[in-house]
Design a protein around this motif. Sequence first.
Motif, PDB file in Angstrom:
ATOM      1  N   ARG A 269       0.798  -1.202  -0.148  1.00  0.00           N
ATOM      2  CA  ARG A 269       0.047   0.016   0.063  1.00  0.00           C
ATOM      3  C   ARG A 269       0.807   1.214  -0.025  1.00  0.00           C
ATOM      4  O   ARG A 269       2.000   1.321   0.658  1.00  0.00           O
ATOM      5  CB  ARG A 269      -1.033  -0.066   1.159  1.00  0.00           C
ATOM      6  CG  ARG A 269      -1.881   1.053   1.277  1.00  0.00           C
ATOM      7  CD  ARG A 269      -3.082   0.793   2.457  1.00  0.00           C
ATOM      8  NE  ARG A 269      -3.897   1.844   2.608  1.00  0.00           N
ATOM      9  CZ  ARG A 269      -5.070   2.069   3.351  1.00  0.00           C
ATOM     10  NH1 ARG A 269      -5.030   0.946   4.293  1.00  0.00           N
ATOM     11  NH2 ARG A 269      -5.763   2.914   3.479  1.00  0.00           N
ATOM     12  N   LYS A 270       0.272   2.159  -0.591  1.00  0.00           N
ATOM     13  CA  LYS A 270       1.137   3.566  -0.661  1.00  0.00           C
ATOM     14  C   LYS A 270       1.402   3.887   0.653  1.00  0.00           C
ATOM     15  O   LYS A 270       0.590   4.093   1.458  1.00  0.00           O
ATOM     16  CB  LYS A 270       0.295   4.699  -1.448  1.00  0.00           C
ATOM     17  CG  LYS A 270       1.157   5.874  -1.665  1.00  0.00           C
ATOM     18  CD  LYS A 270       0.271   6.732  -2.510  1.00  0.00           C
ATOM     19  CE  LYS A 270       0.868   8.123  -2.838  1.00  0.00           C
ATOM     20  NZ  LYS A 270       0.018   9.141  -3.795  1.00  0.00           N
TER      21      LYS A 270
ATOM     22  N   GLN B  83      -4.710   2.511  -2.059  1.00  0.00           N
ATOM     23  CA  GLN B  83      -3.832   3.161  -3.165  1.00  0.00           C
ATOM     24  C   GLN B  83      -2.652   2.130  -3.061  1.00  0.00           C
ATOM     25  O   GLN B  83      -1.678   2.308  -2.237  1.00  0.00           O
ATOM     26  CB  GLN B  83      -3.558   4.396  -2.718  1.00  0.00           C
ATOM     27  CG  GLN B  83      -4.764   5.312  -2.666  1.00  0.00           C
ATOM     28  CD  GLN B  83      -4.123   6.937  -2.444  1.00  0.00           C
ATOM     29  OE1 GLN B  83      -3.252   7.301  -3.212  1.00  0.00           O
ATOM     30  NE2 GLN B  83      -4.693   7.467  -1.413  1.00  0.00           N
TER      31      GLN B  83
ATOM     32  N   ARG C 260       0.604   0.475  -4.370  1.00  0.00           N
ATOM     33  CA  ARG C 260       1.893   1.061  -4.860  1.00  0.00           C
ATOM     34  C   ARG C 260       3.030  -0.180  -4.687  1.00  0.00           C
ATOM     35  O   ARG C 260       3.326  -0.782  -3.708  1.00  0.00           O
ATOM     36  CB  ARG C 260       2.554   2.416  -3.927  1.00  0.00           C
ATOM     37  CG  ARG C 260       3.516   3.203  -4.549  1.00  0.00           C
ATOM     38  CD  ARG C 260       2.731   4.127  -5.563  1.00  0.00           C
ATOM     39  NE  ARG C 260       3.492   5.000  -6.176  1.00  0.00           N
ATOM     40  CZ  ARG C 260       3.187   5.679  -7.464  1.00  0.00           C
ATOM     41  NH1 ARG C 260       1.998   5.822  -7.671  1.00  0.00           N
ATOM     42  NH2 ARG C 260       4.004   6.806  -7.878  1.00  0.00           N
ATOM     43  N   THR C 261       3.953  -0.038  -5.657  1.00  0.00           N
ATOM     44  CA  THR C 261       5.172  -1.119  -5.694  1.00  0.00           C
ATOM     45  C   THR C 261       6.392  -0.204  -5.507  1.00  0.00           C
ATOM     46  O   THR C 261       6.724   0.704  -6.239  1.00  0.00           O
ATOM     47  CB  THR C 261       5.036  -1.869  -6.902  1.00  0.00           C
ATOM     48  OG1 THR C 261       3.934  -2.796  -6.822  1.00  0.00           O
ATOM     49  CG2 THR C 261       6.131  -2.848  -6.970  1.00  0.00           C
ATOM     50  N   TYR C 262       7.198  -0.604  -4.568  1.00  0.00           N
ATOM     51  CA  TYR C 262       8.557  -0.038  -4.284  1.00  0.00           C
ATOM     52  C   TYR C 262       9.722  -1.069  -4.613  1.00  0.00           C
ATOM     53  O   TYR C 262       9.638  -2.050  -4.424  1.00  0.00           O
ATOM     54  CB  TYR C 262       8.659   0.357  -2.728  1.00  0.00           C
ATOM     55  CG  TYR C 262       7.669   1.365  -2.428  1.00  0.00           C
ATOM     56  CD1 TYR C 262       7.632   2.720  -2.427  1.00  0.00           C
ATOM     57  CD2 TYR C 262       6.286   0.947  -1.925  1.00  0.00           C
ATOM     58  CE1 TYR C 262       6.944   3.408  -2.276  1.00  0.00           C
ATOM     59  CE2 TYR C 262       5.338   1.792  -1.537  1.00  0.00           C
ATOM     60  CZ  TYR C 262       5.627   3.188  -1.656  1.00  0.00           C
ATOM     61  OH  TYR C 262       4.564   4.059  -1.275  1.00  0.00           O
TER      62      TYR C 262
ATOM     63  N   ASP D 146       9.193   4.118  -7.360  1.00  0.00           N
ATOM     64  CA  ASP D 146       8.206   3.292  -6.848  1.00  0.00           C
ATOM     65  C   ASP D 146       7.068   3.591  -8.228  1.00  0.00           C
ATOM     66  O   ASP D 146       7.201   4.549  -8.893  1.00  0.00           O
ATOM     67  CB  ASP D 146       7.259   3.767  -5.714  1.00  0.00           C
ATOM     68  CG  ASP D 146       7.220   5.286  -5.810  1.00  0.00           C
ATOM     69  OD1 ASP D 146       6.112   5.961  -6.110  1.00  0.00           O
ATOM     70  OD2 ASP D 146       7.904   6.064  -5.152  1.00  0.00           O
TER      71      ASP D 146
ATOM     72  N   PRO E  67       2.855   2.762  -9.661  1.00  0.00           N
ATOM     73  CA  PRO E  67       1.517   2.759  -9.403  1.00  0.00           C
ATOM     74  C   PRO E  67       1.128   1.554  -9.362  1.00  0.00           C
ATOM     75  O   PRO E  67       1.360   0.746 -10.385  1.00  0.00           O
ATOM     76  CB  PRO E  67       0.689   3.656 -10.269  1.00  0.00           C
ATOM     77  CG  PRO E  67       1.693   3.848 -11.421  1.00  0.00           C
ATOM     78  CD  PRO E  67       2.906   3.696 -10.769  1.00  0.00           C
TER      79      PRO E  67
ATOM     80  N   SER F  73       1.661  -3.584 -13.379  1.00  0.00           N
ATOM     81  CA  SER F  73       0.964  -3.470 -12.184  1.00  0.00           C
ATOM     82  C   SER F  73      -0.535  -3.466 -12.599  1.00  0.00           C
ATOM     83  O   SER F  73      -0.909  -2.926 -13.688  1.00  0.00           O
ATOM     84  CB  SER F  73       1.604  -2.531 -11.268  1.00  0.00           C
ATOM     85  OG  SER F  73       1.705  -1.092 -12.262  1.00  0.00           O
TER      86      SER F  73
END
Length: 392
Positions: free
Chosen positions: A256-257, A265, A267-269, A281, A283, A298
């Motif tokens: 998650r963001k 929301q 989010r990928t880091y 990162d 979305p 994603s």
Amino acid sequence: RVLGPAKPGEIVKPVVPKKPAAAVDAVPEREEDGRSFVRVKAPATRIDLGKSLLQISVPPSGSFVYAIYRDQAVVKVFDPETWEPIKEIITPRTPTSLWCDEKRVVVSCTESKVITFLDPVAGKPIKSVPLDDPDKVVPIRVIGRAADGSIMTLWQEPGSAWWDIWLYHVTESGRPKRILKGAIQHACYLRGSNTLLVQRNFRGSPSGVCSLWNTSTGKEQSLQSSTLFGPNAGWHRDFAHIFLTQDKRHVALPTRKIDAEWGYQGRTYLADLDLKRIIFDVPGIVFAESPADGILVSWGLAYKDKKEVGPEIYYSSRSNGRVIRKVSITGGYQPHPAEYQMVNPSPDVFFLPGHELVVIKPKNDAGGEIHVVRCGPVAAGVAFGADPAVKL
């Protein structure tokens, strides 16, 4: 439609993946900061692969789609363009987990208590590996390749707790190697064969929580003191499936963001292998990397003015995280917002780069229906790549 069975035991002929001839409708748009991307609108087409579908898996090329079913001792092979069955590969009884790459399909056969290696080209089993161990464990899942090229497999004694799981490395030579015991449902190696990033309890809350294990000592290291996600956000959060990037330089952490104050929301880091620095990162929840195209793929729930717009698929540059394509999923397809981050222990969303398809197996669905989204190709005058040398 329910597809008829293929003839078991026949040779599976290789299929060279190809781009579909017709381009999808696409228009160029701009982000608020002025950066360009391509917008595609595409429906989620429902395909019925047959009742009691348990799991699907796709090799990196997207040449085939492999499927296993409850109480069926076969792996079925489908053509992802027509979704017609190509062949069936006979297995021991009965596959409960499935993993594949270009050379091998590997299944865990819980009833037979073996891990079985299949040759997808020859269409037959190569080796079934039992576990000669005093613990009364059975194979429950195939995770993927370890750092040394062996296959990571999970074993558990029937009826035991979810945290009593053994990780074994298995090779085609038939020599299982015990690695460690703990709350393991998914994992990837970060550096060599000693540092393992483990995920546990995908059905818990949070889902897919991570921890570090030293495979030499068999000891677990908590990540709660890590400040990778900032001073006010830790690792006690929902994670989808983590994975090591193709160049083995970074680890993808779909969650998650960090600073999200509302909504789901995703989010990928991308972090370094020491888990001390976030590189960039993107979305959504990343579920695939396409090295040939230079992209991460994603999906997630899009918002506008804090209101849900609908599900979207994103193509992002592997080198800098820039979004180059957004695919709005139309036709009323609307999964629950939590489903993007809270996933099953085995992956259920795949990208087929040769066909530009995203394939989604609905979670906790005992039927045989999947959803397929055509993301491309787009016309040459509209498309652009993640980097100057990359073409989609």
